[in-house]
Write an enzyme that holds these catalytic residues in place. Structure first.
Site, PDB file in Angstrom:
ATOM      1  N   ASP A 102       0.891  -1.267   0.014  1.00 25.08           N
ATOM      2  CA  ASP A 102       0.127  -0.111   0.039  1.00 25.08           C
ATOM      3  C   ASP A 102       1.082   0.981   0.145  1.00 25.08           C
ATOM      4  OD1 ASP A 102      -2.114  -1.687   0.389  1.00 25.08           O
ATOM      5  OD2 ASP A 102      -2.389  -1.437   2.447  1.00 25.08           O
TER       6      ASP A 102
HETATM    7  N1  URA Z   1      -1.348  -5.844   3.810  1.00 21.14           N
HETATM    8  C1  URA Z   1      -1.701  -4.741   3.990  1.00 21.14           C
HETATM    9  O1  URA Z   1      -2.738  -4.378   4.543  1.00 21.14           O
HETATM   10  N2  URA Z   1      -1.101  -3.749   3.222  1.00 21.14           N
HETATM   11  C2  URA Z   1       0.075  -4.045   2.753  1.00 21.14           C
HETATM   12  O2  URA Z   1       0.624  -3.166   2.051  1.00 21.14           O
HETATM   13  C3  URA Z   1       0.568  -5.169   2.619  1.00 21.14           C
HETATM   14  C4  URA Z   1      -0.165  -6.281   3.219  1.00 21.14           C
END
Ligand code: URA
Length: 236
Positions: A102
């Site tokens: 993310d």
């Molecule tokens: N899980 C999440 O919520 N975000 C990420 O970036 C990776 C795994």
């Protein structure tokens, strides 16, 4: 392959720049001057450009310590992407991120030009382990650990595979945890905590398969993987 393609792939310039360079006589293959861009060469031959040996590699494998605020994509009209971070050195190759973190997640992100390697790491059938560290609002409990081990039901009804949740530090306000999962669903870690009524404040990926984030890399820094690291990522 053609000498101009090999040199372009190795980052020595565009095809038209290389045509001019070859004409000037700065390229040698096995001690023989090569001027014709169409000349076919084998990457194992000794190739020099302006007297310096050319290191051609078919694929590149990079480990990036992703900072917050950067998008795991090859292009974005608004935000900086992970490709922008590596472009100065590797922009001449078709590097792409393996999966996504993310925008606000930090840590280990792999990038490559090797579609097969990426597919093997991403395939749900391979169950590649990924370890994250998170700062979570509230106290993570033994019950949460048991729920993660059993599988939690996400808001969309999906029940996650078993996950190993460990508490590193906890007080009544927040917890620092590590969690190991073998899936890569959208926002998976954040949604797993939502499923047990908690919120992830910060998230960092520490490990993929057998490969750990190199702690000497600062956020935004990257390096090539060694042969052993490529192997242990696949086999970890
Ligand atoms: N899980 C999440 O919520 N975000 C990420 O970036 C990776 C795994």
């Amino acid at each position: 392959m053609r000498i101009d393609k090999l040199l372009a792939d190795a980052g020595y310039g565009t095809r038209s720049e290389l045509k001019k360079a070859l004409k000037k006589g700065v390229v040698y293959v096995d001690e023989q001057q090569v001027k014709d861009p169409k000349t076919r060469v084998n990457p194992n031959q000794r190739i020099t450009f302006k007297g310096i040996q050319v290191h051609y590699q078919e694929h590149v494998y990079l480990m990036l310590n992703k900072p917050k605020g950067v998008i795991s994509a090859t292009k974005d009209r608004v935000h900086q992407t992970v490709i922008d971070l590596i472009a100065k050195e590797w922009g001449h190759m078709d590097v792409f991120p393996i999966g996504r973190l993310d925008k606000d997640t930090e840590g280990l992100l792999l990038l490559t030009t090797d579609g097969g390697f990426s597919h093997d790491l991403m395939s749900p059938k391979k169950h590649v382990r990924k370890t994250y560290r998170a700062l979570v609002e509230g106290s993570v409990t033994e019950e949460d650990i048991a729920s993660f081990r059993q599988g939690v039901k996400l808001a969309d009804g999906y029940v996650t595979k078993t996950a190993q949740l460990k508490v590193e530090k906890v007080d009544e306000k927040q917890s620092i945890i590590t969690v190991e999962i073998t899936e890569g669903k959208y926002h998976q870690v954040k949604r797993m905590f939502e499923a047990v009524g908690k919120r992830v404040i910060e998230l960092e990926r520490l490990q993929i398969g057998g490969l750990k984030l190199d702690q000497t890399l600062k956020r935004g820094e990257f390096r090539e993987l060694s042969e052993e690291e490529i192997e242990c990522t696949k086999n970890g």
